[in-house]
Structure formats: C-alpha cells, structure tokens
Write an enzyme that holds these catalytic residues in place. Structure first.
Site, mmCIF file in Angstrom:
data_model
loop_
_atom_site.group_PDB
_atom_site.id
_atom_site.type_symbol
_atom_site.label_atom_id
_atom_site.label_comp_id
_atom_site.label_asym_id
_atom_site.label_seq_id
_atom_site.Cartn_x
_atom_site.Cartn_y
_atom_site.Cartn_z
ATOM 1 N N GLY A 8 -6.085 -3.984 -7.577
ATOM 2 C CA GLY A 8 -7.250 -3.178 -7.212
ATOM 3 C C GLY A 8 -6.844 -1.796 -6.719
ATOM 4 N N SER A 59 0.833 -1.210 0.000
ATOM 5 C CA SER A 59 0.000 0.000 0.000
ATOM 6 C C SER A 59 0.865 1.257 0.000
ATOM 7 C CB SER A 59 -0.891 0.023 1.243
ATOM 8 O OG SER A 59 -1.809 -1.032 1.204
ATOM 9 N N ASP A 87 -6.807 -7.941 4.824
ATOM 10 C CA ASP A 87 -6.033 -8.778 3.900
ATOM 11 C C ASP A 87 -5.473 -10.032 4.572
ATOM 12 O OD1 ASP A 87 -6.507 -7.111 1.788
ATOM 13 O OD2 ASP A 87 -4.621 -6.007 1.984
ATOM 14 N N GLN A 123 -9.286 1.982 -0.330
ATOM 15 C CA GLN A 123 -9.215 2.260 -1.774
ATOM 16 C C GLN A 123 -10.249 3.314 -2.166
ATOM 17 O OE1 GLN A 123 -9.320 -1.522 -3.801
ATOM 18 N NE2 GLN A 123 -7.267 -2.054 -3.091
ATOM 19 N N SER A 166 -13.260 1.224 3.356
ATOM 20 C CA SER A 166 -12.321 0.836 2.304
ATOM 21 C C SER A 166 -11.320 1.946 2.058
ATOM 22 C CB SER A 166 -13.081 0.522 1.013
ATOM 23 O OG SER A 166 -12.220 0.657 -0.102
#
Ligand code: S3P
Length: 429
Positions: free
Chosen positions: A94, A23, A315, A169, A167
């Site tokens: 993603g 990340s 994760d 993301q 999230s």
C-alpha cells in the site's frame, strides 16, 4: 501457500536485531531517486514490499546498486525520472502504490500502477481525490477508486488539503506531488500519523514547514543525496515485545529500534496494560530517534484504547490484540476503523482467529472488545494473506495450550522475511 505449526514455549530469552524500518526504507529509495547525487542506505529492509518500490524506480531509469549491505541510489534529480515501459507492479504494498501515485502525479509522462489481488481491493480514492485537485489526471477501475490506476501527471498546483483520516500514506503521497507543484501545498489530518516523510524531506533539504496541525511543502526545490541509516522496525519489534511480555520467565533485548514518537503508541499501550518495557540508550540516527528495548514477562490487564494513540499504533493492533487476549479483564479498541482497510480487514481477521483460540471477542464497526483469558487453545487459524495476522498468531501460539497451525504464511516475507527463524532462536521450549 505454505502453512507453519508453532509450538508453545516456556520462555523467550536473548538479544535480537529486527530488520530495518519498512516505512523509512520505502522513503529512502523514493527521495534518493529524485535527489541530486548518490544516496547510500544502510539497514534497508529487503522485504517484498520494499523490493516492489526498488523495482518501480529501476523501471523509471534509476540506477540502484545493492552489495547485500549498502544500497546505492544514483539520484536523477527532481525531473530526471523516465517514463516506465510497462505497468509498475506494487505487489502487496500500500505504501508503494499510494506514495508512488503522488510522485507520478508530478511527472509529465504516462504511467500505470497496480498490485496483487489484495492491493487491488484497497481504497485509492483517498489519494486520487487530492492529487486530482492538484491537477493530475488519474483514472482507474471503479470510477478511479481502485487499482490499476493510469496517471497522466504534470502541471500541478499547490492545494490546502484537510485529510478526513489520519494516514501517513495520504499525507506522503500529497507531499511527494507537492515537490512538483506550483506554490505551497499543505496537508492536515485529524491527529498525527507517522512523520517519517516530514523528517526525511527535511533531511534531504526540501523546503517545508512542520506545524502541530500538519505540513506545508513548497514546490520546485531540488533535493540533495544523503546517507540514510535505517533503524529496526518497531512494527516488527512489536511481535517480539508481546511475545516476551506474555511468555513466563522471559527477558528480551531488541537492539537499535526506531522509536519515533509517531510510532510508539504500541509501547504506551502495552505499558498502560502493565508491561515491563524499558527504552535504553536513546539516540538519533539520520534524523530519527532510536533506542534498545528491554522487555520482561508481565501480568497484563485490559485497557481502553481510542483517540490519538490509534494512528501511532496502527500497524501493531494484531500484536496488541494478542496481548489483550492474555490480559486480565476487557480491552476495548475504538476509533480504529482504518484497520478494516489494511492488507485484510484486521478487525474481523483478529476476531475470528482469537475466537478459534477460545477468546471472547465482540466486533464493533471501529474496533472490538477482547475479554482476556489465562488459557488460549491450540488449533488452526488462517493468516488471510496478511503478514501481521500471521505473525500475531505465531506469538499467540507461544502461550497456547497446544500447537497452532497458521495457513498461508508466505505473506510474512512482505515485511519480515526472517521472522520465523528469529522466533525459533529466542523461544526456549
Ligand atoms: C505507512 C502508513 C500506514 C501503515 C503502513 C505504512 C507508511 O498506513 O499502516 O503499514 O509507510 O506511510 P496509513 O497511512 O494508510 O495508515
């Protein structure tokens, strides 16, 4: 793609360093590319996902040099990216596609983003909807909900967005668009997801407020190039933590791991299961908490997992499921619906694979119940093209009654290209 057979081990011993945080590596390229000056990155993860990000930014005119140790990104400033001449291929990543879609929404040029067959099945509406509210014009397959996505960006205005899911993301995609939007943009989420974007935005000098309920970013402020030291990825460390916990007579030191509290749910869960895990030498590196992690074999017991710890361990569930398979009693996992839209449906993939090893698993819509056992069977399982399923099954093999063959393990290179080599190094047969 190739398969691998992992033999049981008698113990896990040694001292290792896992590759850089995925990340943080993605974000270092993205912010470096739009900052003013040269950003240097050490400890960058050269996995396939991060290389997708690097290629995408090179395709937008960003000079990125890599001497094998340090990455040097010559920032083009907030408005210096160039229209890419071709489709940007995000591969399996993603994080690349969702974050870059936010950034591209702020650019006054046309772009198209896509990915591999797995990524093209993953939900994009979650970013397309808020970015469209900000003024981006985004179209895509299936009514704009699936990649490829075509983006005509520019002229954004700030919004207040309440994300229905926790999230990073989604949050980060909106934060990147917010750098280009008129006024303020705020994002809230049900409970805190990883906050690497918030930390790195602040580190690069963005104008933002971080509140317990979310983040507010002010548009139009330039960023300044920085030196980024990427710590080891706790998501990669998690496989080795579980390996050392479940294999008898083990002691493993994992050095220099990122222990940002928004990522350490896995440690909290495994400690609650009875795991002997100690953080040693806590320190800070480029705005991120870091420590060495010392793990010893432990007798684990089943626990109930739900609520705000779930996004903090999102994760790591494949690894946690393997720990649960070896624990005494039942482990229940709830509020983890997001696992169904990861690289594969990780609830079904883990349930099917653990059943192949003789473990009782009941799936629910948002989680599963795993009844632990002292005996895992050997045999054959499938990675489903998902790096974390492949690695968790490799860890299960260490304590199985006989070898486990895992098919389609090429995907491990997306996040941890040296995984099998490192596993071999610490496994005492
Ligand atoms: C990531 C966020 C998480 C995580 C992914 C990396 C990131 O996804 O699963 O591996 O770098 O922002 P969600 O934010 O969709 O949960």
């Amino acid at each position: 793609m190739s398969s691998i057979t992992i033999q049981p081990a008698s113990s896990i011993k040694g001292s290792i360093i896992v590759p850089g945080d995925k990340s943080i590596s993605h974000r270092s390229i993205m912010l470096g590319a739009i900052a003013n000056g040269v950003t240097t990155v050490r400890g960058f993860l050269r996995g396939e996902d991060n290389m997708s990000t690097m290629h995408a930014f090179r395709a937008m005119g960003v000079e990125i040099a890599d001497d094998g140790e340090t990455i040097e990104i010559t920032g083009r400033g907030l408005h210096g990216l160039k229209e890419p001449g071709d489709v940007l291929d995000c591969g399996n990543s993603g994080t690349t596609i969702r974050l870059i879609t936010g950034l591209l929404s702020g650019q006054s040029f046309f772009s198209v983003v896509t990915g591999d067959k797995y990524l093209r099945k993953r939900p994009m509406k979650r970013v397309v909807e808020p970015l469209s509210q900000m003024g981006a014009q985004i179209t895509g397959r299936n009514g704009g909900t699936l990649a490829p996505l075509a983006i005509n960006g520019g002229n954004l205005k700030g919004i207040r967005y309440q994300s229905p899911v926790s999230s990073a993301q989604i949050k980060s995609s909106i934060m990147l668009a917010a750098l280009y939007a008129e006024g303020e943009t705020s994002v809230t989420e049900p409970s805190l997801s990883r906050d690497h974007s918030e930390r790195m935005f602040r580190y690069f000098g963005a104008s933002l407020d971080v509140l317990s309920s979310g983040v507010t970013v002010r548009g139009g402020f330039e960023l300044t190039a920085m030196e980024v030291n990427v710590p080891g990825d706790i998501s990669s460390a998690a496989f080795f933590i579980v390996a050392a916990l479940i294999t008898p007579n083990s002691e493993l030191l994992i050095k220099n791991v990122g222990v940002n509290p928004s990522r350490t749910g896995v440690i909290d869960i495994l400690q609650a299961m009875g795991g002997d895990i100690q953080l040693v030498g806590s320190r800070e590196l480029s705005g991120e908490p870091v420590a060495d992690i010392l793990v010893r074999s432990s007798s684990l017991k089943g626990v109930a997992i739900s609520g705000s710890v779930v996004p903090r361990a999102i994760d790591e569930f494949p690894a946690i499921c393997v720990a649960a398979a070896r624990a005494e009693g039942i482990t229940t996992i709830r509020d983890a619906r997001e696992l169904r839209v990861k690289e594969t449906d990780r609830i079904t993939a883990m349930a099917v694979n653990l059943r192949h090893l003789g473990i009782k698993v009941c799936e629910t819509e948002d989680g599963m119940d795993i009844t632990g056992s002292e005996q895992l069977l050997g045999g054959a399982v499938d990675s489903c093209g998902d790096h974390r399923i492949a690695m968790s099954m490799s860890v299960a093999a260490l304590v199985a009654a006989s070898a486990i063959t895992i098919s389609d393990v090429g995907c491990v290179a997306t996040s941890f290209p040296t995984f099998f080599q490192l596993l071999e190094e610490v496994s005492v047969k």
